[in-house]
Design a protein around this motif. Sequence first.
Motif, PDB file in Angstrom:
ATOM      1  N   ALA A  96     -22.839   9.616   2.141  1.00  0.00           N
ATOM      2  CA  ALA A  96     -21.806   9.982   1.176  1.00  0.00           C
ATOM      3  C   ALA A  96     -20.427   9.601   1.686  1.00  0.00           C
ATOM      4  O   ALA A  96     -19.588   9.119   0.925  1.00  0.00           O
ATOM      5  CB  ALA A  96     -21.867  11.478   0.879  1.00  0.00           C
ATOM      6  N   ARG A  97     -20.210   9.790   2.971  1.00  0.00           N
ATOM      7  CA  ARG A  97     -18.909   9.425   3.559  1.00  0.00           C
ATOM      8  C   ARG A  97     -18.640   7.932   3.404  1.00  0.00           C
ATOM      9  O   ARG A  97     -17.530   7.515   3.077  1.00  0.00           O
ATOM     10  CB  ARG A  97     -18.887   9.838   5.036  1.00  0.00           C
ATOM     11  N   LEU A  98     -19.666   7.126   3.651  1.00  0.00           N
ATOM     12  CA  LEU A  98     -19.508   5.677   3.483  1.00  0.00           C
ATOM     13  C   LEU A  98     -19.203   5.308   2.038  1.00  0.00           C
ATOM     14  O   LEU A  98     -18.322   4.489   1.763  1.00  0.00           O
ATOM     15  CB  LEU A  98     -20.769   4.956   3.952  1.00  0.00           C
ATOM     16  N   LEU A  99     -19.930   5.908   1.091  1.00  0.00           N
ATOM     17  CA  LEU A  99     -19.707   5.607  -0.318  1.00  0.00           C
ATOM     18  C   LEU A  99     -18.340   6.092  -0.789  1.00  0.00           C
ATOM     19  O   LEU A  99     -17.647   5.384  -1.536  1.00  0.00           O
ATOM     20  CB  LEU A  99     -20.809   6.223  -1.175  1.00  0.00           C
ATOM     21  N   ILE A 100     -17.932   7.265  -0.347  1.00  0.00           N
ATOM     22  CA  ILE A 100     -16.612   7.796  -0.720  1.00  0.00           C
ATOM     23  C   ILE A 100     -15.514   6.870  -0.217  1.00  0.00           C
ATOM     24  O   ILE A 100     -14.553   6.569  -0.937  1.00  0.00           O
ATOM     25  CB  ILE A 100     -16.428   9.222  -0.166  1.00  0.00           C
ATOM     26  N   THR A 101     -15.648   6.398   1.014  1.00  0.00           N
ATOM     27  CA  THR A 101     -14.658   5.479   1.576  1.00  0.00           C
ATOM     28  C   THR A 101     -14.597   4.188   0.780  1.00  0.00           C
ATOM     29  O   THR A 101     -13.510   3.683   0.477  1.00  0.00           O
ATOM     30  CB  THR A 101     -14.988   5.182   3.055  1.00  0.00           C
ATOM     31  N   GLU A 102     -15.750   3.645   0.406  1.00  0.00           N
ATOM     32  CA  GLU A 102     -15.781   2.404  -0.370  1.00  0.00           C
ATOM     33  C   GLU A 102     -15.148   2.589  -1.750  1.00  0.00           C
ATOM     34  O   GLU A 102     -14.380   1.741  -2.204  1.00  0.00           O
ATOM     35  CB  GLU A 102     -17.223   1.903  -0.521  1.00  0.00           C
ATOM     36  N   ILE A 103     -15.454   3.685  -2.406  1.00  0.00           N
ATOM     37  CA  ILE A 103     -14.891   3.941  -3.743  1.00  0.00           C
ATOM     38  C   ILE A 103     -13.383   4.124  -3.655  1.00  0.00           C
ATOM     39  O   ILE A 103     -12.626   3.547  -4.452  1.00  0.00           O
ATOM     40  CB  ILE A 103     -15.562   5.168  -4.387  1.00  0.00           C
ATOM     41  N   THR A 104     -12.937   4.921  -2.698  1.00  0.00           N
ATOM     42  CA  THR A 104     -11.505   5.170  -2.540  1.00  0.00           C
ATOM     43  C   THR A 104     -10.758   3.886  -2.204  1.00  0.00           C
ATOM     44  O   THR A 104      -9.708   3.599  -2.789  1.00  0.00           O
ATOM     45  CB  THR A 104     -11.274   6.228  -1.444  1.00  0.00           C
ATOM     46  N   ASP A 105     -11.299   3.109  -1.266  1.00  0.00           N
ATOM     47  CA  ASP A 105     -10.673   1.838  -0.906  1.00  0.00           C
ATOM     48  C   ASP A 105     -10.587   0.911  -2.115  1.00  0.00           C
ATOM     49  O   ASP A 105      -9.573   0.241  -2.318  1.00  0.00           O
ATOM     50  CB  ASP A 105     -11.441   1.142   0.214  1.00  0.00           C
ATOM     51  N   SER A 106     -11.633   0.859  -2.899  1.00  0.00           N
ATOM     52  CA  SER A 106     -11.655  -0.007  -4.070  1.00  0.00           C
ATOM     53  C   SER A 106     -10.618   0.426  -5.107  1.00  0.00           C
ATOM     54  O   SER A 106      -9.901  -0.418  -5.656  1.00  0.00           O
ATOM     55  CB  SER A 106     -13.047   0.004  -4.686  1.00  0.00           C
ATOM     56  N   LEU A 107     -10.542   1.723  -5.374  1.00  0.00           N
ATOM     57  CA  LEU A 107      -9.555   2.223  -6.340  1.00  0.00           C
ATOM     58  C   LEU A 107      -8.128   1.927  -5.886  1.00  0.00           C
ATOM     59  O   LEU A 107      -7.295   1.457  -6.664  1.00  0.00           O
ATOM     60  CB  LEU A 107      -9.730   3.729  -6.549  1.00  0.00           C
ATOM     61  N   ILE A 108      -7.844   2.190  -4.628  1.00  0.00           N
ATOM     62  CA  ILE A 108      -6.492   1.959  -4.108  1.00  0.00           C
ATOM     63  C   ILE A 108      -6.182   0.469  -4.088  1.00  0.00           C
ATOM     64  O   ILE A 108      -5.072   0.056  -4.424  1.00  0.00           O
ATOM     65  CB  ILE A 108      -6.319   2.600  -2.726  1.00  0.00           C
ATOM     66  N   SER A 109      -7.146  -0.340  -3.719  1.00  0.00           N
ATOM     67  CA  SER A 109      -6.928  -1.790  -3.678  1.00  0.00           C
ATOM     68  C   SER A 109      -6.597  -2.351  -5.056  1.00  0.00           C
ATOM     69  O   SER A 109      -5.663  -3.151  -5.198  1.00  0.00           O
ATOM     70  CB  SER A 109      -8.161  -2.480  -3.110  1.00  0.00           C
ATOM     71  N   LYS A 110      -7.330  -1.928  -6.067  1.00  0.00           N
ATOM     72  CA  LYS A 110      -7.063  -2.402  -7.432  1.00  0.00           C
ATOM     73  C   LYS A 110      -5.684  -1.957  -7.910  1.00  0.00           C
ATOM     74  O   LYS A 110      -4.939  -2.754  -8.495  1.00  0.00           O
ATOM     75  CB  LYS A 110      -8.136  -1.895  -8.382  1.00  0.00           C
ATOM     76  N   ALA A 111      -5.345  -0.684  -7.674  1.00  0.00           N
ATOM     77  CA  ALA A 111      -4.037  -0.190  -8.087  1.00  0.00           C
ATOM     78  C   ALA A 111      -2.925  -0.884  -7.317  1.00  0.00           C
ATOM     79  O   ALA A 111      -1.875  -1.210  -7.882  1.00  0.00           O
ATOM     80  CB  ALA A 111      -3.967   1.311  -7.880  1.00  0.00           C
ATOM     81  N   LEU A 112      -3.157  -1.147  -6.058  1.00  0.00           N
ATOM     82  CA  LEU A 112      -2.157  -1.821  -5.224  1.00  0.00           C
ATOM     83  C   LEU A 112      -1.935  -3.261  -5.691  1.00  0.00           C
ATOM     84  O   LEU A 112      -0.782  -3.718  -5.749  1.00  0.00           O
ATOM     85  CB  LEU A 112      -2.609  -1.792  -3.774  1.00  0.00           C
ATOM     86  N   LYS A 113      -2.989  -3.943  -6.053  1.00  0.00           N
ATOM     87  CA  LYS A 113      -2.853  -5.312  -6.566  1.00  0.00           C
ATOM     88  C   LYS A 113      -2.060  -5.331  -7.860  1.00  0.00           C
ATOM     89  O   LYS A 113      -1.247  -6.233  -8.087  1.00  0.00           O
ATOM     90  CB  LYS A 113      -4.224  -5.951  -6.760  1.00  0.00           C
ATOM     91  N   ASN A 114      -2.270  -4.333  -8.730  1.00  0.00           N
ATOM     92  CA  ASN A 114      -1.499  -4.251  -9.968  1.00  0.00           C
ATOM     93  C   ASN A 114      -0.022  -4.020  -9.683  1.00  0.00           C
ATOM     94  O   ASN A 114       0.846  -4.634 -10.302  1.00  0.00           O
ATOM     95  CB  ASN A 114      -2.029  -3.124 -10.850  1.00  0.00           C
ATOM     96  N   ILE A 115       0.282  -3.162  -8.726  1.00  0.00           N
ATOM     97  CA  ILE A 115       1.673  -2.869  -8.396  1.00  0.00           C
ATOM     98  C   ILE A 115       2.347  -4.063  -7.746  1.00  0.00           C
ATOM     99  O   ILE A 115       3.490  -4.403  -8.072  1.00  0.00           O
ATOM    100  CB  ILE A 115       1.753  -1.617  -7.486  1.00  0.00           C
ATOM    101  N   VAL A 116       1.651  -4.720  -6.827  1.00  0.00           N
ATOM    102  CA  VAL A 116       2.236  -5.884  -6.139  1.00  0.00           C
ATOM    103  C   VAL A 116       2.450  -7.033  -7.116  1.00  0.00           C
ATOM    104  O   VAL A 116       3.464  -7.730  -7.046  1.00  0.00           O
ATOM    105  CB  VAL A 116       1.339  -6.305  -4.950  1.00  0.00           C
ATOM    106  N   SER A 117       1.533  -7.227  -8.050  1.00  0.00           N
ATOM    107  CA  SER A 117       1.696  -8.316  -9.009  1.00  0.00           C
ATOM    108  C   SER A 117       2.853  -8.067  -9.974  1.00  0.00           C
ATOM    109  O   SER A 117       3.472  -9.003 -10.466  1.00  0.00           O
ATOM    110  CB  SER A 117       0.402  -8.541  -9.786  1.00  0.00           C
ATOM    111  N   LYS A 118       3.149  -6.788 -10.257  1.00  0.00           N
ATOM    112  CA  LYS A 118       4.286  -6.456 -11.121  1.00  0.00           C
ATOM    113  C   LYS A 118       5.613  -6.699 -10.410  1.00  0.00           C
ATOM    114  O   LYS A 118       6.602  -7.021 -11.027  1.00  0.00           O
ATOM    115  CB  LYS A 118       4.190  -5.022 -11.582  1.00  0.00           C
ATOM    116  N   ASN A 119       5.633  -6.502  -9.095  1.00  0.00           N
ATOM    117  CA  ASN A 119       6.876  -6.675  -8.328  1.00  0.00           C
ATOM    118  C   ASN A 119       6.995  -8.093  -7.952  1.00  0.00           C
ATOM    119  O   ASN A 119       7.517  -8.965  -7.987  1.00  0.00           O
ATOM    120  CB  ASN A 119       6.852  -5.825  -7.059  1.00  0.00           C
TER     121      ASN A 119
END
Length: 105
Positions: A82-105
């Motif tokens: 579960a820890r591995l899956l939680i880390t993967e999901i969290t990393d994926s969510l943050i990465s996608k949101a971060l790419k959206n923010i960086v592309s806007k700036n």
Amino acid sequence: MDIKQYIDYFDDISDLAREQQFTLLEQAVESINARFSFPIFMVIRYLVRIGFIAVLSGGTFLLFGYSSWLLLVSIVVALLGARLLITEITDSLISKALKNIVSKN
């Protein structure tokens, strides 16, 4: 959620200053939380853990019957998975949101 662990983690922002990375990561987490009406990171944490424990403990019981040590081993394995899956999901969510923010700036 502790976002300090993501400083210098993503290649998209690793070349920026730490303060800028922290600001962008905060914006990413805020944009993720704004999309949901409930604390998504906490819900992911608890649902994944409960799901893993239920599936592995139930599967162990169905396959091997009731044994205390097998139950404990299945719970430990479930928590690690579960820890591995939680880390993967969290990393994926943050990465996608971060790419959206960086592309806007």
